[in-house]
Design an enzyme around this catalytic site. Structure first.
Site, PDB file in Angstrom:
ATOM      1  N   LYS A   1      43.320 -52.366 106.574  1.00 32.66           N
ATOM      2  CA  LYS A   1      42.500 -53.562 106.779  1.00 32.66           C
ATOM      3  C   LYS A   1      41.129 -53.400 106.123  1.00 32.66           C
ATOM      4  O   LYS A   1      40.656 -54.282 105.416  1.00 32.66           O
ATOM      5  CB  LYS A   1      42.347 -53.825 108.274  1.00 32.66           C
ATOM      6  CG  LYS A   1      41.593 -55.120 108.597  1.00 32.66           C
ATOM      7  CD  LYS A   1      41.353 -55.261 110.093  1.00 32.66           C
ATOM      8  CE  LYS A   1      42.619 -55.358 110.879  1.00 32.66           C
ATOM      9  NZ  LYS A   1      42.390 -55.564 112.328  1.00 32.66           N
TER      10      LYS A   1
ATOM     11  N   GLU B   1      42.910 -41.393 105.588  1.00 33.38           N
ATOM     12  CA  GLU B   1      44.256 -40.886 105.306  1.00 33.38           C
ATOM     13  C   GLU B   1      44.953 -41.732 104.247  1.00 33.38           C
ATOM     14  O   GLU B   1      45.571 -41.209 103.310  1.00 33.38           O
ATOM     15  CB  GLU B   1      45.092 -40.856 106.588  1.00 33.38           C
ATOM     16  CG  GLU B   1      44.595 -39.908 107.663  1.00 33.38           C
ATOM     17  CD  GLU B   1      43.636 -40.567 108.634  1.00 33.38           C
ATOM     18  OE1 GLU B   1      43.451 -40.019 109.732  1.00 33.38           O
ATOM     19  OE2 GLU B   1      43.062 -41.635 108.295  1.00 33.38           O
TER      20      GLU B   1
ATOM     21  N   GLY C   1      45.597 -53.387 114.791  1.00 32.31           N
ATOM     22  CA  GLY C   1      46.617 -52.665 114.042  1.00 32.31           C
ATOM     23  C   GLY C   1      47.908 -52.467 114.792  1.00 32.31           C
ATOM     24  O   GLY C   1      49.004 -52.676 114.255  1.00 32.31           O
ATOM     25  N   ARG C   2      47.826 -52.076 116.060  1.00 34.24           N
ATOM     26  CA  ARG C   2      49.047 -51.796 116.824  1.00 34.24           C
ATOM     27  C   ARG C   2      49.799 -53.056 117.209  1.00 34.24           C
ATOM     28  O   ARG C   2      50.918 -52.983 117.706  1.00 34.24           O
ATOM     29  CB  ARG C   2      48.686 -50.974 118.059  1.00 34.24           C
ATOM     30  CG  ARG C   2      47.649 -51.621 118.963  1.00 34.24           C
ATOM     31  CD  ARG C   2      47.105 -50.605 119.970  1.00 34.24           C
ATOM     32  NE  ARG C   2      46.014 -51.111 120.782  1.00 34.24           N
ATOM     33  CZ  ARG C   2      44.742 -51.120 120.409  1.00 34.24           C
ATOM     34  NH1 ARG C   2      44.407 -50.695 119.206  1.00 34.24           N
ATOM     35  NH2 ARG C   2      43.804 -51.566 121.223  1.00 34.24           N
TER      36      ARG C   2
ATOM     37  N   GLU D   1      46.954 -46.596 123.205  1.00 37.87           N
ATOM     38  CA  GLU D   1      45.727 -46.976 122.524  1.00 37.87           C
ATOM     39  C   GLU D   1      45.135 -48.229 123.155  1.00 37.87           C
ATOM     40  O   GLU D   1      43.915 -48.422 123.143  1.00 37.87           O
ATOM     41  CB  GLU D   1      45.994 -47.204 121.031  1.00 37.87           C
ATOM     42  CG  GLU D   1      44.736 -47.133 120.171  1.00 37.87           C
ATOM     43  CD  GLU D   1      45.041 -47.082 118.688  1.00 37.87           C
ATOM     44  OE1 GLU D   1      44.887 -46.006 118.085  1.00 37.87           O
ATOM     45  OE2 GLU D   1      45.455 -48.122 118.132  1.00 37.87           O
TER      46      GLU D   1
ATOM     47  N   HIS E   1      70.628 -34.455 126.496  1.00 38.17           N
ATOM     48  CA  HIS E   1      70.835 -33.042 126.215  1.00 38.17           C
ATOM     49  C   HIS E   1      69.515 -32.348 125.893  1.00 38.17           C
ATOM     50  O   HIS E   1      69.518 -31.246 125.338  1.00 38.17           O
ATOM     51  CB  HIS E   1      71.823 -32.887 125.057  1.00 38.17           C
ATOM     52  CG  HIS E   1      73.172 -33.455 125.371  1.00 38.17           C
ATOM     53  ND1 HIS E   1      74.175 -32.729 125.981  1.00 38.17           N
ATOM     54  CD2 HIS E   1      73.670 -34.709 125.194  1.00 38.17           C
ATOM     55  CE1 HIS E   1      75.236 -33.503 126.141  1.00 38.17           C
ATOM     56  NE2 HIS E   1      74.959 -34.711 125.665  1.00 38.17           N
TER      57      HIS E   1
ATOM     58  N   LYS F   1      36.966 -38.751 114.287  1.00 36.13           N
ATOM     59  CA  LYS F   1      36.734 -39.077 112.880  1.00 36.13           C
ATOM     60  C   LYS F   1      35.348 -38.617 112.442  1.00 36.13           C
ATOM     61  O   LYS F   1      35.166 -38.078 111.344  1.00 36.13           O
ATOM     62  CB  LYS F   1      36.874 -40.590 112.663  1.00 36.13           C
ATOM     63  CG  LYS F   1      38.286 -41.123 112.768  1.00 36.13           C
ATOM     64  CD  LYS F   1      38.299 -42.613 112.481  1.00 36.13           C
ATOM     65  CE  LYS F   1      39.701 -43.191 112.531  1.00 36.13           C
ATOM     66  NZ  LYS F   1      39.713 -44.645 112.244  1.00 36.13           N
TER      67      LYS F   1
END
Length: 532
Positions: A209, A215, A266-267, A353, A384, A499
């Site tokens: 955005k 990253e 974002g999420r 978040e 399992h 950050k």
């Protein structure tokens, strides 16, 4: 809009009292045929079975009172209409609308937030032109060949939701099309993806955005270098999904740009261009529309005030009952569908978040528990792995099972009289019953205490439309809980401190920090880690 602290509601006191003598699933008639039939809700093709939750009629009545007192549906409708909910009263905050629902409110004549829906329609139109151009040969590589692979490059909400959707709907993928993802700044993540690709027929969808995400920016530079090394022009292979007018909105550097907006977190962005570009490349435009139609149908259905007829609202309140009144700190999302293998990871971000907050919307420290720890893996693999703890561990983990009556591909084999899909669903139902009923045995190591809450969400088949419904269902469940806890579910200040510190450490690793700015703890940590 007036908000109240969670602990001040009349229903809070009533639920606190009811929790002292909560329903025992292992008692005589604690789980009966009548109960299983009564404690069931149906909505848009989904059946929600919650007879294996530790609730009774009195608890459900009190939960309804809590929903009404807290104005959960009213706040949800206000959110859809553009109320500024991303804020903390009296303190600096993002101060934004919360309009992820507008990204799919594009089908009716009266959208809840007309301006945002108009923008969503415009981006969908651009997406359709882009996808049609890939299909009819107007967009090809430098050798005149069609693009067959798209790699989405983004992190957090620009990766988890889109990745979960693309994996969930692989069965509907168009022949000759594939989608890959790069998220981690770990260079091995990008290297692993790039080494198997024919770069000449690959598009890279760079999603950020701000256009400044560290990253993503780093991985983009790695990709540009790889393309140039292969003799390819990056501007013909890179697509941008970014903020309008931002640093990535540059036609000289990207094949095309599609936009994302500040009022979609974002999420919550998987149904915006953040998820639609890769999904459209893999499945085609019509499948994107089906997904959006499913999500919008759930957006509308979630306005129902009756908790017994509103699955996301009921899920939210049952989660609050388990977390705040029965004291369970975690919840496991357990899809009995390999296609949903990354859906729990998406929900982990979306929930933790959003509701991992300790400050109210008035800026006060909360005096109650907020978001639970969310985790999960698909069944039957999980059986399992970690189900041992679910059944016999000292930590009680409420479980949410998700399943489908039919498989996506329809490929099955009958062994001992039943097919694989039948075995899969039988296992899911059995786990819910086992958690609830337990088992007594003379050998204490083989005793199951039972009385462990779970629910089952089941539909006919996982399709683009049902995936849209399922995605929106959980988005709304998370938002309803945040409204009830009186927290801001739409910021993420908690990710910022790390950050800032990482930036300081990187300056020191580059050797460009002034001596006066060097923190001795940071300096020592770098030295002891062997990085200085």
């Amino acid at each position: 809009m007036q908000f109240h602290d969670f602990s001040t509601y009349r229903a809070f006191s009533r639920l606190t009292g009811l929790a002292k003598n909560s329903h025992d699933l292992t008692a005589v008639n604690g789980l009966s045929p009548q109960r299983m039939s009564t404690f069931k809700s149906s909505m848009l093709g989904f059946d929600f079975l919650y007879g294996t939750q530790r609730v009774n009629a009195d608890v459900l009545t009190a939960l309804q009172e809590l929903a009404d007192e807290a104005g959960l549906v009213e706040t949800f409708i206000a959110m859809k209409k553009g109320a500024v909910l991303n804020r903390i009263e009296g303190y600096e905050s993002e101060n934004r609308q919360v309009l992820h629902t507008a990204s799919r409110d594009v089908f009716g004549e009266r959208p809840c937030a007309p301006e945002a829906s108009a923008r969503a329609k415009a981006e969908l139109a651009k997406l359709r032109v882009f996808l049609d151009s890939l299909e009819d040969g107007r967009i090809v590589n430098g050798q005149g060949e069609a693009f067959t692979t798209m790699v989405q490059v983004g992190i957090g909400g620009s990766d988890l939701g889109p990745r979960a959707l693309c994996l969930a709907l692989q069965a509907y993928r168009r022949p000759g099309r594939s989608v890959r993802f790069i998220a981690n700044v770990d260079p091995d993540d990008a290297a692993e993806v790039l080494r198997d690709l024919d770069l000449s027929t690959t598009l890279f969808n760079i999603v950020s955005k701000s256009g400044t995400t560290l990253e993503t920016r780093t991985n983009e530079q790695l990709i540009r270098a790889a393309l140039q090394q292969a003799g390819l022009d990056p501007a013909l292979h890179l697509v941008a999904v970014t903020g309008e007018g931002g640093p990535m909105d540059d036609p000289s550097r990207y094949l095309t740009s599609l936009y994302m907006y500040d009022y979609i977190g974002g999420r919550y962005s998987a149904t915006s261009m953040v998820g639609a570009v890769a999904l459209g490349f893999a499945l085609g435009y019509d499948a994107v529309i089906e997904l959006l139609q499913g999500a919008q149908a759930m957006d509308q259905a979630a306005e129902e005030a009756d908790i017994r007829a509103n699955i996301p609202l009921l899920m939210a309140l049952l989660g609050i009952w388990n977390h705040n009144f029965l004291g369970h700190a975690t919840v496991a999302i357990l899809p009995y569908s390999q296609a949903l293998s990354r859906f729990p990871a998406h929900l982990q971000q979306c929930d933790m978040e959003s509701n991992g907050k300790s400050v109210t919307r008035a800026g006060h420290l909360v005096q109650w528990q907020t978001g639970p720890i969310v985790w999960g893996e698909p069944g039957t693999n999980g059986q399992h792995a970690f189900y041992q703890l679910l059944h016999q561990g000292t930590e009680i983990v409420p479980a949410e099972f998700i399943g489908f009556r039919s498989s996506q591909y329809g490929a099955d084999v009958e062994v001992e009289g039943t097919g694989s899909q039948q075995k899969l669903i039988a296992n899911m139902l059995a786990q819910s019953l086992a958690l609830a009923l337990g088992r007594k045995d003379p050998n204490p190591a083989r005793t199951f205490a039972g009385n462990r809450p779970s629910s089952i969400l089941i539909a006919d088949r996982l399709t683009p439309r049902t995936m849209g419904e399922l995605l929106a269902m959980y988005e709304h469940r998370i938002a309803f809980q945040g409204f009830c806890w009186n927290i801001n579910s739409f910021d993420q200040e908690g990710v910022q401190l790390g950050k800032v510190l990482a930036g300081r450490l990187l300056h020191r690793m580059r050797g460009d920090s002034e001596t006066a700015d060097v923190d001795p703890i940071e300096e020592t940590l770098l030295r002891e880690a062997g990085l200085l």
